[in-house]
Structure formats: structure tokens, C-alpha cells
Motif scaffolding. Structure first.
Motif, PDB file in Angstrom:
ATOM      1  N   ARG A  71      40.460  40.158  29.848  1.00  0.00           N
ATOM      2  CA  ARG A  71      39.554  40.986  30.656  1.00  0.00           C
ATOM      3  C   ARG A  71      38.424  40.152  31.246  1.00  0.00           C
ATOM      4  O   ARG A  71      38.021  40.345  32.396  1.00  0.00           O
ATOM      5  N   ALA A  72      37.903  39.209  30.469  1.00  0.00           N
ATOM      6  CA  ALA A  72      36.806  38.372  30.956  1.00  0.00           C
ATOM      7  C   ALA A  72      37.256  37.512  32.132  1.00  0.00           C
ATOM      8  O   ALA A  72      36.522  37.360  33.117  1.00  0.00           O
ATOM      9  N   VAL A  73      38.460  36.951  32.056  1.00  0.00           N
ATOM     10  CA  VAL A  73      38.975  36.127  33.144  1.00  0.00           C
ATOM     11  C   VAL A  73      39.191  36.976  34.390  1.00  0.00           C
ATOM     12  O   VAL A  73      38.873  36.556  35.514  1.00  0.00           O
ATOM     13  N   ARG A 126      39.088  37.673  39.333  1.00  0.00           N
ATOM     14  CA  ARG A 126      40.049  38.631  39.907  1.00  0.00           C
ATOM     15  C   ARG A 126      41.462  38.060  39.839  1.00  0.00           C
ATOM     16  O   ARG A 126      42.210  38.052  40.815  1.00  0.00           O
ATOM     17  N   MET A 127      41.839  37.581  38.655  1.00  0.00           N
ATOM     18  CA  MET A 127      43.116  36.908  38.470  1.00  0.00           C
ATOM     19  C   MET A 127      44.301  37.859  38.432  1.00  0.00           C
ATOM     20  O   MET A 127      45.446  37.450  38.574  1.00  0.00           O
ATOM     21  N   GLY A 128      44.056  39.118  38.170  1.00  0.00           N
ATOM     22  CA  GLY A 128      45.149  40.075  38.123  1.00  0.00           C
ATOM     23  C   GLY A 128      46.005  39.978  36.883  1.00  0.00           C
ATOM     24  O   GLY A 128      47.183  40.376  36.892  1.00  0.00           O
ATOM     25  N   LEU A 129      45.428  39.463  35.790  1.00  0.00           N
ATOM     26  CA  LEU A 129      46.179  39.415  34.532  1.00  0.00           C
ATOM     27  C   LEU A 129      46.328  40.821  33.972  1.00  0.00           C
ATOM     28  O   LEU A 129      45.475  41.690  34.212  1.00  0.00           O
ATOM     29  N   PRO A 130      47.383  41.092  33.200  1.00  0.00           N
ATOM     30  CA  PRO A 130      47.636  42.455  32.709  1.00  0.00           C
ATOM     31  C   PRO A 130      46.637  42.881  31.631  1.00  0.00           C
ATOM     32  O   PRO A 130      46.681  42.392  30.506  1.00  0.00           O
ATOM     33  N   GLU A 131      45.732  43.779  31.967  1.00  0.00           N
ATOM     34  CA  GLU A 131      44.685  44.174  31.032  1.00  0.00           C
ATOM     35  C   GLU A 131      45.183  45.120  29.946  1.00  0.00           C
ATOM     36  O   GLU A 131      44.458  45.429  29.003  1.00  0.00           O
ATOM     37  N   SER A 132      46.410  45.586  30.069  1.00  0.00           N
ATOM     38  CA  SER A 132      46.967  46.440  29.018  1.00  0.00           C
ATOM     39  C   SER A 132      47.411  45.626  27.806  1.00  0.00           C
ATOM     40  O   SER A 132      47.686  46.176  26.739  1.00  0.00           O
ATOM     41  N   THR A 133      47.485  44.313  27.967  1.00  0.00           N
ATOM     42  CA  THR A 133      48.014  43.465  26.902  1.00  0.00           C
ATOM     43  C   THR A 133      47.033  43.309  25.757  1.00  0.00           C
ATOM     44  O   THR A 133      45.818  43.336  25.951  1.00  0.00           O
ATOM     45  N   ALA A 161      34.485  32.310  31.672  1.00  0.00           N
ATOM     46  CA  ALA A 161      34.457  33.771  31.805  1.00  0.00           C
ATOM     47  C   ALA A 161      33.760  34.421  30.621  1.00  0.00           C
ATOM     48  O   ALA A 161      32.935  35.332  30.781  1.00  0.00           O
ATOM     49  N   LEU A 162      34.066  33.973  29.420  1.00  0.00           N
ATOM     50  CA  LEU A 162      33.433  34.529  28.225  1.00  0.00           C
ATOM     51  C   LEU A 162      31.969  34.120  28.141  1.00  0.00           C
ATOM     52  O   LEU A 162      31.124  34.867  27.631  1.00  0.00           O
ATOM     53  N   ASP A 163      31.652  32.941  28.655  1.00  0.00           N
ATOM     54  CA  ASP A 163      30.274  32.445  28.629  1.00  0.00           C
ATOM     55  C   ASP A 163      29.340  33.336  29.442  1.00  0.00           C
ATOM     56  O   ASP A 163      28.138  33.399  29.172  1.00  0.00           O
ATOM     57  N   ARG A 164      29.885  34.040  30.426  1.00  0.00           N
ATOM     58  CA  ARG A 164      29.079  34.940  31.255  1.00  0.00           C
ATOM     59  C   ARG A 164      28.628  36.183  30.497  1.00  0.00           C
ATOM     60  O   ARG A 164      27.719  36.894  30.933  1.00  0.00           O
ATOM     61  N   LEU A 165      29.271  36.463  29.365  1.00  0.00           N
ATOM     62  CA  LEU A 165      28.985  37.694  28.627  1.00  0.00           C
ATOM     63  C   LEU A 165      27.803  37.556  27.678  1.00  0.00           C
ATOM     64  O   LEU A 165      27.341  38.542  27.110  1.00  0.00           O
TER      65      LEU A 165
END
Length: 454
Positions: A258-260, A265-272, A326-330
Motif C-alpha cells: 500500500r505504501a508503494v 501509483r504502481m498499481g500493485l494489488p492492494e488486496s494481497t 514509501a514507508l519512510d514517508r509515513l
């Protein structure tokens, strides 16, 4: 202070010495900025081996601590300054001195950026395999200092396997040469391997002889979506048990996916719940990728998506490289790198999830799944004392879990300041005693990167 700067200036060119507090403050710490860091007396930017020797002779004469630094991309506080120290920034010693395609070696200075060496090797049809996620900015000297790994370790191994020889300036200014330029060499104790991963506590690397390999074919990758860490872990075990050697096998949990997506906007499957990325670069890479895709489906993958082209493959792998930024932004990130046996990977991931829930924290996990190296990333608000305390407790519990599962407290980031208290728990009193004796042999005054590692 005046005596120190005057004596340093005697053997250094104009511009190699920085004492302005606004400049020196920028060199206080690496990326583990929550670790304690002192105020350096001076920052030195040497450009030659003799200048490094001069700095170390001066430091020994005046009993001043020296903290070697590269690009400061480290994650354990190993490059953090101590009060009154000389920060020895090696970034200006950044030349590739030799690239020999016949003997498949490169001779480099420590400030060479990993990606620059990789590109230079590729131009000669060769490859330098170690590729940390920060490869576009981290330096070879820093990689050697921490024994860095990277995404392709499952097939190609870590930095220590590619360092054939070193030139190292010792604490008293003597120049030590270790190792060889040949493929084989077993003369004497292996001081090269001892220095790799020593985090600047034994000497200052000023030159390295590195092994290169023939450039592989362009890699092809797939992404497999899993409903749980257990099913993803089962797929990893099956891939390894069947004798496959992927060039890369990375695992991302739902938090990191989700962070990536939010970052790029990579479009990775967030249901995973777990996303496995697998790549091959051998001559049979298409068939191998198909076979691994079937193994993933049999282990419980809900979706398997092979990349059709090299560009699509690199896009998938870039998503993995973006996980830390991406995680560092949180929030503030406390990054672990516990490695466990591959067969215990799912237990590690589930255990980290339980720790996150118990402490009411967000913890994302990315893993070099093929070698069991996990990177739990604890996210917290450093301005909140209570939350910071929970973050530290969760970090400690993660390390304890790794040891309980037969693992190690650090697979590639080093000990630095962050894990000093845990090193003795892993190694035991006999090993710690011998390590301290080795430190005293190389650095009897204790001026090299004091307080780090051991």
C-alpha cells in the motif's frame, strides 16, 4: 580544536577541511537519525591515500576519535559522529582505478557509487552483483563496511564474496594491503574477510579489489499474490526445495504494498497479504518463470502475473526498491534486518504482525525471501515519547523473535549503534572477548569509530 585543525591542515589541500558548524552538522548521522549522534570537531574530505594516512597519524598523536563515512545511507547508526571527532568523509575518493575484463576484477576507491561501478562493468560485458536498494547513492566503501547485500543475494551472494583484496589505513597511519588479485588465494589469515563488515572500527578502506562476473541475460520477473504469509512462505520453500535459483525473490507485505502504491501509483494489488516477486536471468528463464508460477499457484497464490517484457520486469522490481522510501514517508522508521532460515520465514512474518498488533504500531515488512533476510520497518512518531518507547520495545521483540527462530540480528545492515546490546546475546561471551581483542590489535587507542559494533 585549534591544534587539531592546524595539524590537519598541514597535510591537506585547501577545501579538504570543514569546521563551519552548519557544514559539520550535516555529517552528524546516517539514515538512522533517531540514534544518538555527537558533534564533530571537523569534517575532512581526503582525495588521496596519503591524505588519509596524514589524518590518522594526526588523530593518533592527539588521541582524537575518527568516524569514517561514505554516503551515509546506512541504517544502523554506524556512521554517526561522536563528540569532538574527526569525521572522515570518503566521498571524494571516487575513482574506478582499473577494470580488467580478462581477470574479471575492478580496482576502486571507497567513494565509488555502487550503481556507477555496475554501469562501468556492464560496458565491458561484466557485472558487479551486490545491489543494495540504495545502490544509486550508496558507496562501495560503505558496502564493504557493513557487508551489504541486496536484492540479488539469493543467486549471487553478498559483498564479502566479491572483495578479493583491500588497502586499509590503520589507526596509526600505516597502510595495510590484504588479499590478492587472483581467483584463488589462501596465504595467511583472511584479513580481508575480517575487515569486510567491521564498520570502520578496524581501519579505513582506501582501495578495494573486487571480483566481477559475466553480465547475465536480462531478467524476467513475475508477481504472485498470496492471501497469507503462510502460503507465501510455503511457495518460497517449494521454489528452493525444487532446486531453482532465481536471481531475485522478494516478498512484500500488505503494508509495504500500500505504501508503494501511495508513493508511486504502481498499481500493485492492494488486496494481497503478501506479494512475492521472482526473477530469473539464466538461459532458461522463461521456462523457469513458468514453472515457478505453477508452484506459486499450487501453494495458494490467488493471482500470478508474469511480466511480458524486460521493461515490465524492471517496473516490478522498481516497486520493491521503492518500499523503503514509501514507508519512510509515513513517519520515523526504525529498520530491522533480521535474517532467519528460509523455512522459518512465514513464522517470522506472522510473528512481526503479532508484535505490531500488540504494540498498536504500523510495521511494514519487505524480505529477501530467497535467503530469509527480513526487513521489518517500525513506523512511529519520534516526537511522541510513549510511541517511541513502544517502537523500541517492538524492535527488540523482533530481534528476539529472529534469534528464537534460529536467525541473526543483522543480515546486511550491520550492528552500528542500533544493535550493540543485542550482539552479545547472539555471539556469546567467548566470541565477544575475542572480537574485543581483535579490535585492540588493530586500534589499541580505541579511536576508530568508537562505540560502534562491539
Amino acid at each position: 580544536m585549534s591544534d587539531l585543525t592546524d595539524r590537519l591542515a598541514e597535510g591537506l589541500p585547501p577545501g579538504a577541511l570543514a569546521v563551519d558548524p552548519d557544514v559539520t552538522a550535516a555529517y552528524r548521522h546516517d539514515m538512522a537519525d533517531f540514534c544518538p549522534a555527537g558533534t564533530p570537531a571537523v569534517v575532512v574530505f581526503p582525495e588521496t591515500v596519503e591524505q588519509v594516512r596524514h589524518v590518522m597519524r594526526t588523530a593518533t598523536a592527539l588521541r582524537v576519535p575518527v568516524v569514517p563515512q561514505g554516503a551515509r545511507t546506512g541504517l544502523s547508526g554506524a556512521a554517526n559522529a561522536v563528540d569532538g571527532c574527526i569525521v572522515l568523509s570518503m566521498v571524494k575518493m571516487n575513482r574506478i582505478l582499473e577494470l580488467d575484463p580478462v581477470n574479471r576484477i575492478a580496482v576502486v576507491e571507497p567513494g565509488v557509487v555502487n550503481a556507477d561501478l555496475s554501469r562501468a562493468a556492464a560496458a565491458s560485458g561484466l557485472a558487479y552483483p551486490p545491489d543494495p536498494s540504495s545502490w544509486e547513492s550508496c558507496t562501495i566503501g560503505g558496502n564493504i563496511g557493513t557487508g551489504a547485500g541486496g536484492l540479488c543475494c539469493v543467486k549471487y551472494g553478498v559483498t564479502s564474496e566479491y572483495v578479493l583484496g583491500l588497502d586499509v589505513v590503520l589507526a596509526d597511519g600505516r597502510l595495510l594491503s590484504t588479499g590478492r588479485r587472483t581467483a584463488k588465494g589462501v596465504a595467511g589469515y583472511d584479513l580481508t574477510r575480517l575487515l569486510v563488515g567491521s564498520e570502520g572500527t578496524l581501519g579505513v578502506v582506501v582501495r578495494a579489489v573486487l571480483a566481477l562476473r559475466p553480465a547475465p541475460a536480462p531478467r524476467l520477473a513475475l508477481a504472485a499474490e498470496f492471501p497469507s504469509a503462510a502460503t507465501a512462505g510455503a511457495a518460497v520453500c517449494e521454489v528452493m526445495a525444487r532446486g531453482f535459483t532465481p536471481s531475485l525473490m522478494e516478498l512484500m507485505d500488505a503494508v509495504s504494498v500500500r505504501a508503494v502504491n501511495d508513493l508511486g501509483r504502481m498499481g500493485l494489488p492492494e488486496s494481497t497479504q503478501a506479494l512475492l516477486l521472482v526473477a530469473f536471468d539464466g538461459p532458461d528463464r522463461v521456462a523457469e518463470l513458468d514453472a515457478v508460477g505453477e508452484l506459486c499457484r499450487a501453494a495458494g497464490a490467488t493471482e500470478v502475473v508474469p511480466a511480458g517484457t524486460r521493461a515490465e520486469s524492471e517496473l516490478l522490481l522498481e516497486a520493491r526498491r521503492q518500499a523503503l522510501p514509501a514507508l519512510d514517508r509515513l513517519g520515523t522508521t526504525m529498520i530491522d534486518d533480521v535474517a532467519v532460515p528460509c523455512s522459518r520465514l512465514a513464522e517470522m512474518l506472522d510473528g512481526v504482525a503479532a508484535i505490531a498488533e500488540r504494540h498498536a504500531l504500523t510495521i511494514g515488512v519487505v524480505s529477501h525471501a530467497g535467503d530469509g533476510n527480513t526487513h521489518p520497518i517500525v513506523i512511529f512518531d519520534a516526537a511522541d515519547a510513549e510511541q517511541s518507547a513502544r517502537a523500541q520495545r517492538s524492535f527488540d521483540e523482533i530481534m528476539a523473535l529472529g534469534l528464537e527462530l534460529g536467525g541473526t540480528i543483522t543480515g546486511e545492515h550491520g550492528v552500528g549503534l542500533l544493535k550493540r546490546e543485542w550482539l552479545a546475546r547472539e555471539l556469546g561471551p567467548v566470541a565477544m572477548d575475542l572480537q574485543r581483542q581483535l579490535k585492540a590489535v588493530f586500534d589499541p587507542l580505541g579511536i576508530l569509530n568508537p562505540g560502534k559494533a562491539i
